[in-house]
Scaffold this active site. Structure first.
Site, PDB file in Angstrom:
ATOM      1  N   GLY A  10       0.805  -1.163   0.091  1.00 60.15           N
ATOM      2  CA  GLY A  10       0.131   0.049  -0.056  1.00 60.15           C
ATOM      3  C   GLY A  10       0.722   1.242  -0.044  1.00 60.15           C
ATOM      4  O   GLY A  10       1.747   1.218   0.376  1.00 60.15           O
ATOM      5  N   GLU A 103       5.079  -5.559   5.875  1.00 65.32           N
ATOM      6  CA  GLU A 103       5.388  -7.036   6.164  1.00 65.32           C
ATOM      7  C   GLU A 103       5.606  -7.889   4.974  1.00 65.32           C
ATOM      8  O   GLU A 103       6.477  -8.729   4.834  1.00 65.32           O
ATOM      9  CB  GLU A 103       4.291  -7.442   7.081  1.00 65.32           C
ATOM     10  CG  GLU A 103       4.458  -8.717   7.570  1.00 65.32           C
ATOM     11  CD  GLU A 103       3.197  -9.330   8.514  1.00 65.32           C
ATOM     12  OE1 GLU A 103       3.458 -10.333   9.176  1.00 65.32           O
ATOM     13  OE2 GLU A 103       2.329  -8.680   8.573  1.00 65.32           O
ATOM     14  N   THR A 125       4.665   1.395   6.889  1.00 64.60           N
ATOM     15  CA  THR A 125       3.387   1.222   6.710  1.00 64.60           C
ATOM     16  C   THR A 125       2.709   2.089   7.743  1.00 64.60           C
ATOM     17  O   THR A 125       3.320   2.367   8.909  1.00 64.60           O
ATOM     18  CB  THR A 125       3.092  -0.257   7.348  1.00 64.60           C
ATOM     19  OG1 THR A 125       1.589  -0.761   7.567  1.00 64.60           O
ATOM     20  CG2 THR A 125       3.873  -0.802   8.819  1.00 64.60           C
ATOM     21  N   ILE A 126       1.336   2.568   7.500  1.00 63.25           N
ATOM     22  CA  ILE A 126       0.638   3.397   8.417  1.00 63.25           C
ATOM     23  C   ILE A 126       0.117   2.533   9.734  1.00 63.25           C
ATOM     24  O   ILE A 126      -0.124   3.167  10.684  1.00 63.25           O
ATOM     25  CB  ILE A 126      -0.384   4.183   7.707  1.00 63.25           C
ATOM     26  CG1 ILE A 126      -1.676   3.074   7.221  1.00 63.25           C
ATOM     27  CG2 ILE A 126      -0.085   4.764   6.346  1.00 63.25           C
ATOM     28  CD1 ILE A 126      -2.892   3.529   6.807  1.00 63.25           C
ATOM     29  N   ASP A 127       0.161   1.237   9.422  1.00 61.74           N
ATOM     30  CA  ASP A 127      -0.381   0.145  10.397  1.00 61.74           C
ATOM     31  C   ASP A 127       0.709   0.325  11.811  1.00 61.74           C
ATOM     32  O   ASP A 127       0.323  -0.248  12.833  1.00 61.74           O
ATOM     33  CB  ASP A 127      -0.786  -0.982  10.012  1.00 61.74           C
ATOM     34  CG  ASP A 127      -1.902  -1.003   9.109  1.00 61.74           C
ATOM     35  OD1 ASP A 127      -2.724   0.039   9.427  1.00 61.74           O
ATOM     36  OD2 ASP A 127      -2.168  -1.805   8.460  1.00 61.74           O
ATOM     37  N   ARG A 162     -26.237  11.314  18.556  1.00 69.62           N
ATOM     38  CA  ARG A 162     -26.176   9.727  18.203  1.00 69.62           C
ATOM     39  C   ARG A 162     -24.793   9.228  18.373  1.00 69.62           C
ATOM     40  O   ARG A 162     -23.708   9.850  18.722  1.00 69.62           O
ATOM     41  CB  ARG A 162     -26.649   9.723  16.573  1.00 69.62           C
ATOM     42  CG  ARG A 162     -25.605  10.666  15.915  1.00 69.62           C
ATOM     43  CD  ARG A 162     -25.801  10.167  14.419  1.00 69.62           C
ATOM     44  NE  ARG A 162     -27.039  10.461  13.775  1.00 69.62           N
ATOM     45  CZ  ARG A 162     -27.381  11.205  12.936  1.00 69.62           C
ATOM     46  NH1 ARG A 162     -26.516  12.518  12.530  1.00 69.62           N
ATOM     47  NH2 ARG A 162     -28.669  11.625  12.435  1.00 69.62           N
ATOM     48  N   GLU A 221     -10.303  -1.967  11.567  1.00 70.34           N
ATOM     49  CA  GLU A 221     -10.760  -2.747  10.710  1.00 70.34           C
ATOM     50  C   GLU A 221     -10.674  -4.224  11.055  1.00 70.34           C
ATOM     51  O   GLU A 221     -11.564  -4.950  10.463  1.00 70.34           O
ATOM     52  CB  GLU A 221     -10.246  -2.286   9.223  1.00 70.34           C
ATOM     53  CG  GLU A 221      -8.943  -2.801   9.020  1.00 70.34           C
ATOM     54  CD  GLU A 221      -8.299  -2.388   7.764  1.00 70.34           C
ATOM     55  OE1 GLU A 221      -9.061  -1.695   6.973  1.00 70.34           O
ATOM     56  OE2 GLU A 221      -6.843  -2.333   7.651  1.00 70.34           O
ATOM     57  N   HIS A 271      -8.940   4.799   2.774  1.00 67.61           N
ATOM     58  CA  HIS A 271      -7.613   5.312   2.317  1.00 67.61           C
ATOM     59  C   HIS A 271      -7.404   6.921   2.585  1.00 67.61           C
ATOM     60  O   HIS A 271      -6.149   7.022   2.100  1.00 67.61           O
ATOM     61  CB  HIS A 271      -7.593   5.016   0.819  1.00 67.61           C
ATOM     62  CG  HIS A 271      -7.540   3.596   0.421  1.00 67.61           C
ATOM     63  ND1 HIS A 271      -8.793   2.861   0.239  1.00 67.61           N
ATOM     64  CD2 HIS A 271      -6.643   2.869  -0.107  1.00 67.61           C
ATOM     65  CE1 HIS A 271      -8.520   1.690   0.228  1.00 67.61           C
ATOM     66  NE2 HIS A 271      -7.309   1.660  -0.192  1.00 67.61           N
ATOM     67  N   GLN A 273      -6.653   7.942   5.166  1.00 69.38           N
ATOM     68  CA  GLN A 273      -5.481   7.845   6.238  1.00 69.38           C
ATOM     69  C   GLN A 273      -4.014   7.611   5.480  1.00 69.38           C
ATOM     70  O   GLN A 273      -2.950   7.833   5.987  1.00 69.38           O
ATOM     71  CB  GLN A 273      -5.859   6.663   6.921  1.00 69.38           C
ATOM     72  CG  GLN A 273      -6.899   6.815   8.060  1.00 69.38           C
ATOM     73  CD  GLN A 273      -7.392   5.270   8.618  1.00 69.38           C
ATOM     74  OE1 GLN A 273      -7.045   4.910   9.382  1.00 69.38           O
ATOM     75  NE2 GLN A 273      -8.308   4.683   7.425  1.00 69.38           N
TER      76      GLN A 273
END
Length: 341
Positions: A10, A103, A125-127, A162, A221, A271, A273
């Site tokens: 990505g 990874e 990686t953004i993760d 809400r 997610e 995306h 992010q």
């Protein structure tokens, strides 16, 4: 020496900063030549390359994405993949590779290194889930984007009283959800490392409404309910065997609405992010990674990945860091246990 650069997986804010620093230092200090492989490992399979010099990387520091393009291509899933990669490197007279990826991309790099291809890895990686490094570039930008979104959603949630469920990226690790959720003042944070109890989540939602406060639920997610399986919209898999995630946010909003009798809506950041200009920290970290990666190439120290250790940049063997996912430290749950199911 002629060096190839590729960006795989990505896209991620800061990729161009790495490319820029590798080329600038490689040319100015070591007199290296450079080419870029287009679209990650796909370019290595197709012999698709572009020349890189200082003029071609000028002005790309603040740009998001990657000037080289990217793909989720796994050469081991293609016929004669390794031979085709070798043929491309030989045809382009490439002596070594700088592989920038997460990874999956780095797992391919580790196996190719074992098979004799000279390369150095750069973690992105953004993760923030690559093992062996304290942080990856792209993560800080993603957290900033998600935090700003949560800040904005607070006001509209309160206006309509809400629940707003914010789905952020994070397939196996909840780093973005944790950092952005805490920074944004979320009331519930759900991460893949800890399966959640939907009844408990609904209990927290009800408690917020009792004090006239609209809840914000942040879910990675990859978050999974204790009773059931990962919620998916699409079961198709890529060349690394990964399904395309998304769906837990909508499922949560529906369950919360039905179980509490209150309105709940979902915002999937997706995306957004990964896009846009990198933060100052990500530009700084990506630049440092690139400088140290080209040093490793010059030193002939192949089969390694550059990594952040505290405030220093170190080299770690690719074989030691691939095949493992960096999870959120359980001790953080204790610090913020009030936010977890």
């Amino acid at each position: 020496m002629k060096v190839g650069i590729l960006t795989g997986g990505g896209d991620c804010p800061g990729l161009n900063a790495v490319i820029r620093s590798v080329v600038r230092k490689g040319v100015q200090k070591y007199a290296f030549e450079f080419v870029g492989l287009r679209d990650g490992w796909l370019g290595a399979l197709r012999n698709s390359v572009v020349p890189l010099d200082i003029s071609s990387v000028r002005g790309i520091l603040p740009r998001g994405g990657t000037i080289l393009g990217s793909s989720r291509t796994n050469p081991f899933k293609h016929e004669d993949g390794v031979r085709r990669v070798r043929d491309t490197l030989a045809a382009q007279h490439v002596d070594a590779l700088v592989v920038i990826g997460g990874e999956d991309t780095l797992s391919v790099a580790a196996e190719l290194s074992r098979q004799g291809i000279r390369l150095v890895g750069v973690p992105k990686t953004i993760d923030n889930d690559v093992s062996g490094t304290d942080y990856t570039f792209g993560f800080d930008t993603a957290v900033g984007i998600a935090t700003e979104a949560i800040d904005r959603l607070h006001t509209t949630a309160e206006s309509h009283m809400r629940t707003l469920v914010v789905e952020v990226m994070g397939r196996h690790s909840g780093w973005i959800a944790l950092h952005a959720g805490i920074a944004g003042g979320a009331n519930v944070i759900l991460v893949p490392e800890r399966p959640f109890d939907i009844d408990e989540v609904c209990g927290w939602v009800r408690s917020r409404f009792k004090i006239n406060y609209a809840p914000i639920v942040v879910a990675a997610e990859g978050a999974v309910p204790k009773e059931g399986q990962m919620v998916l919209k699409d079961h198709a898999v890529d060349e690394f065997g990964h399904v395309r995630l998304s769906g837990v946010g909508e499922w949560l909003a529906r369950e919360i609405s039905e179980r509490t009798g209150t309105d709940a809506r979902t915002t999937v950041l997706g995306h957004v992010q990964r896009g846009g200009t990198p933060s100052a920290f990500d530009r700084w970290l990506a630049t440092r990674f690139g400088l140290h990666a080209v040093d490793a190439v010059e030193a002939g120290d192949f089969g390694v990945m550059v990594a952040l250790d505290g405030t220093g940049i170190v080299r770690v063997p690719l074989a030691d860091v691939t095949g493992r996912t960096k999870k959120v430290d359980p001790s953080l749950y204790e610090e913020f246990e009030v936010f977890f199911g």
